[in-house]
Structure formats: structure tokens, C-alpha cells
Design an enzyme around this catalytic site. Structure first.
Site, PDB file in Angstrom:
ATOM      1  N   ASP A 254      -3.995   9.368  -3.501  1.00 30.75           N
ATOM      2  CA  ASP A 254      -4.406   8.255  -2.630  1.00 30.75           C
ATOM      3  C   ASP A 254      -3.204   7.506  -2.053  1.00 30.75           C
ATOM      4  O   ASP A 254      -3.358   6.461  -1.448  1.00 30.75           O
ATOM      5  CB  ASP A 254      -5.332   7.284  -3.390  1.00 30.75           C
ATOM      6  CG  ASP A 254      -4.634   6.560  -4.544  1.00 30.75           C
ATOM      7  OD1 ASP A 254      -3.428   6.813  -4.795  1.00 30.75           O
ATOM      8  OD2 ASP A 254      -5.294   5.738  -5.202  1.00 30.75           O
TER       9      ASP A 254
ATOM     10  N   GLU B 167      -1.891   0.726  -5.926  1.00 30.01           N
ATOM     11  CA  GLU B 167      -3.004   1.369  -5.236  1.00 30.01           C
ATOM     12  C   GLU B 167      -3.087   0.858  -3.793  1.00 30.01           C
ATOM     13  O   GLU B 167      -2.457  -0.145  -3.440  1.00 30.01           O
ATOM     14  CB  GLU B 167      -4.308   1.067  -5.993  1.00 30.01           C
ATOM     15  CG  GLU B 167      -4.340   1.585  -7.432  1.00 30.01           C
ATOM     16  CD  GLU B 167      -4.518   3.112  -7.530  1.00 30.01           C
ATOM     17  OE1 GLU B 167      -4.126   3.847  -6.606  1.00 30.01           O
ATOM     18  OE2 GLU B 167      -5.072   3.560  -8.556  1.00 30.01           O
TER      19      GLU B 167
ATOM     20  N   ASP C  94       5.306   1.971 -14.973  1.00 28.75           N
ATOM     21  CA  ASP C  94       3.995   1.367 -15.220  1.00 28.75           C
ATOM     22  C   ASP C  94       3.481   1.661 -16.624  1.00 28.75           C
ATOM     23  O   ASP C  94       4.071   2.456 -17.361  1.00 28.75           O
ATOM     24  CB  ASP C  94       2.988   1.844 -14.155  1.00 28.75           C
ATOM     25  CG  ASP C  94       3.118   3.336 -13.834  1.00 28.75           C
ATOM     26  OD1 ASP C  94       3.673   4.081 -14.655  1.00 28.75           O
ATOM     27  OD2 ASP C  94       2.654   3.747 -12.762  1.00 28.75           O
TER      28      ASP C  94
ATOM     29  N   HIS D  68      -0.634   6.215  -3.761  1.00 32.39           N
ATOM     30  CA  HIS D  68       0.015   5.180  -4.586  1.00 32.39           C
ATOM     31  C   HIS D  68       1.385   5.644  -5.077  1.00 32.39           C
ATOM     32  O   HIS D  68       1.622   6.833  -5.257  1.00 32.39           O
ATOM     33  CB  HIS D  68      -0.869   4.742  -5.756  1.00 32.39           C
ATOM     34  CG  HIS D  68      -1.049   5.746  -6.848  1.00 32.39           C
ATOM     35  ND1 HIS D  68      -2.255   5.969  -7.457  1.00 32.39           N
ATOM     36  CD2 HIS D  68      -0.180   6.583  -7.470  1.00 32.39           C
ATOM     37  CE1 HIS D  68      -2.118   6.885  -8.391  1.00 32.39           C
ATOM     38  NE2 HIS D  68      -0.867   7.283  -8.422  1.00 32.39           N
TER      39      HIS D  68
HETATM   40  P1  PGA Z   1       1.121  13.285 -10.938  1.00 38.13           P
HETATM   41  O1  PGA Z   1       0.833  11.769 -10.582  1.00 38.13           O
HETATM   42  O2  PGA Z   1       2.598  13.413 -10.996  1.00 38.13           O
HETATM   43  O3  PGA Z   1       0.507  13.521 -12.286  1.00 38.13           O
HETATM   44  O4  PGA Z   1       0.512  14.106  -9.861  1.00 38.13           O
HETATM   45  C1  PGA Z   1       1.576  11.177  -9.561  1.00 38.13           C
HETATM   46  C2  PGA Z   1       1.212   9.714  -9.479  1.00 38.13           C
HETATM   47  O5  PGA Z   1       0.059   9.358  -9.755  1.00 38.13           O
HETATM   48  O6  PGA Z   1       2.091   8.919  -9.136  1.00 38.13           O
END
Ligand code: PGA
Length: 259
Positions: free
Chosen positions: A135, A142, A66, A137
Site C-alpha cells: 500500500d 500508512e 517500528d 507505506h
Molecule cells: P516486506 O514488508 O519486506 O515483508 O514485504 C515491507 C514493508 O511492509 O515495509
């Protein structure tokens, strides 16, 4: 369902996944890796560095999950910059072979299709590294994301913006939109490796692995994949109902099965 591997810490997870990636690179120097940003995959990239010493990585290809929309690619927190700093440079990869979705607003409506075409032209992704948001995702898909979705623009939840605010000077600097591989894109990769560490991810991991399939918890899409591996530490595994069975399965796994 996904295979769940519970390891003692993030470094052990990094080593395990790095070994598999090195095996893939040795088997196919043009292997296509699906790269993730965020703090979770860092132990994998760190573990890869010494292990790739002496391995020809000049033809390895990669696709990031992304990118923020509207961020200057030169901004230190654009995912192009993050992937360059954390993966391309330390591992000595060819930057021309590592792509991130194009988040520039000009022509954004076509950038998702272009990215899909590029992944297809590369023959698809062999191993996709994934983190998971609090959350639920994966990528920036999302809650509510279609399981059939392909690379497209999404609106970030406020929770994700808050989670990511630590990388920016102020919350207002965190972009509101992103362009992300879809759940359908992710499911096309040949092997999914989802990593999660810490208590804060325990609910998302339990939902993704053992909860019902639901667009409300996009990580649950991994249950549809024939080869998904979830590598977690004890804290991230703490809400898994069948944790003992996963430990038993991994301890008794036939050597020939690999990761
Ligand atoms: P993080 O993020 O590795 O910084 O915890 C994970 C994500 O948002 O996919």
C-alpha cells in the site's frame, strides 16, 4: 529524485547495500544504522554477515523503524525479537546499542518523543534501510501519514495486517496498532536505501519514485530526500517509466560517487 538501481535479484541487492554499510562501519565504528524488519531487508543482513567478519561492530548503533503496540517484547514476532534474531545476533552487534520503539501500552503517549530524543542524542541515523508495503507505506506510515510526522502510534490498515498475517498463527493475532518512526523522522536520516523485490511491489515502487508526492503514497516522501537510493529487482522495477534511463545512469556512474 531518488537514484534507482535495478539489479538481477535480491541477493545482488543485498550485496550492494551490505558493501556500503561495511564501508560506513569501517569509516565510523559508531555509525548509526536505521534497521528495517520484514522479508525485504533480509538479503542485506545475510550479505553483511560474511562481510563484517573481522570488522569491529562492538560500537555500531541502530534504531528499528517500528514496533507493534501491545505485543509482548518476548513474542517471536515483536520487532524487538525479529531485530534480535535477524540482525543483532547474526551480526554480533551489542543489543544495548540497538533500539526499537517501545510498544508497551503503559505510557505509550510518550514513547514516540522518547524515541525521537534517543535518535537525536545518537547524532541521527546515517543510513536508513527501508522496505515498502504493497500500500506504499514505509516504516508503518500508512497512507495519509504526514510528511512531517515523527515517531508516533498509528493504526495499521487491514491490508498491512493481512500482508503480515503470514508471521502469526491467525489474522486476529496481528496487532491493530504500531509505533513507527514518522516520515519526517525517516527524512532526517542522511541516506535512505529503499529495497523492493517482486511484482507485488511494482505499483508501490512506481508510485514512490515517479508518482506525485502524496501522503496517500507515503513512500513518495523519498522524493524529498537529497540522497535516496532505491534498489529493486526487475519485477519490482517493471512499472517504472524511466527504467532504461536508470540502468544507463547506473552503468555510467562515476566511481567516486559511491552508492
Ligand atoms: P516486506 O514488508 O519486506 O515483508 O514485504 C515491507 C514493508 O511492509 O515495509
Amino acid at each position: 529524485m531518488a537514484e534507482v538501481v535495478i539489479v538481477k535479484d535480491a541477493a545482488a541487492a543485498g550485496a550492494l547495500v551490505a558493501e556500503e554499510i561495511v564501508r560506513l562501519v569501517r569509516a565510523d565504528p559508531e555509525v548509526v544504522l536505521g534497521l528495517a524488519t520484514g522479508s525485504t531487508p533480509l538479503p542485506v543482513y545475510e550479505a553483511l554477515r560474511p562481510r563484517l567478519d573481522g570488522v569491529d561492530v562492538s560500537r555500531v548503533r541502530g534504531f528499528a523503524l517500528d514496533e507493534y503496540v501491545g505485543i509482548d517484547p518476548a513474542h517471536p514476532e515483536s520487532y524487538r525479537s525479529v531485530i534480535t534474531r535477524e540482525v543483532v545476533e547474526p551480526l554480533g552487534l551489542d543489543p544495548a546499542r540497538i533500539r526499537t520503539p517501545d510498544g508497551s501500552p503503559d505510557g505509550i503517549e510518550h514513547h514516540g518523543d522518547d524515541y525521537e530524543a534517543a535518535i537525536r542524542a545518537a547524532g541521527g541515523i546515517h543510513l536508513q534501510i527501508l522496505g515498502i508495503g504493497t500500500d506504499g507505506h514505509i516504516g508503518f506510515n500508512e497512507p495519509g501519514s504526514s510528511f512531517a510526522s515523527l515517531t508516533r502510534v498509528k493504526t495499521l490498515t487491514e491490508r498491512t495486517r493481512l500482508d503480515n498475517a503470514r508471521f502469526f498463527d491467525a489474522i486476529d493475532d496481528v496487532p491493530r496498532h504500531c509505533i513507527t518512526q514518522g516520515l519526517g523522522t525517516i527524512l532526517r536520516a542522511r541516506h535512505l536505501v529503499l529495497l523492493a523485490f517482486g511484482e507485488g511491489k511494482a505499483d508501490a515502487v512506481a508510485g514512490a519514485v515517479e508518482g506525485p508526492l502524496s501522503a496517500s503514497l507515503p513512500g513518495s516522501a523519498i522524493q524529498l530526500h537529497p540522497h535516496a537510493t532505491v534498489v529493486v529487482d526487475e519485477a519490482a522495477a517493471s512499472r517504472l517509466e524511466h527504467a532504461d534511463y536508470y540502468r544507463y545512469t547506473f552503468e555510467n556512474k562515476p566511481e567516486w560517487q559511491g552508492l
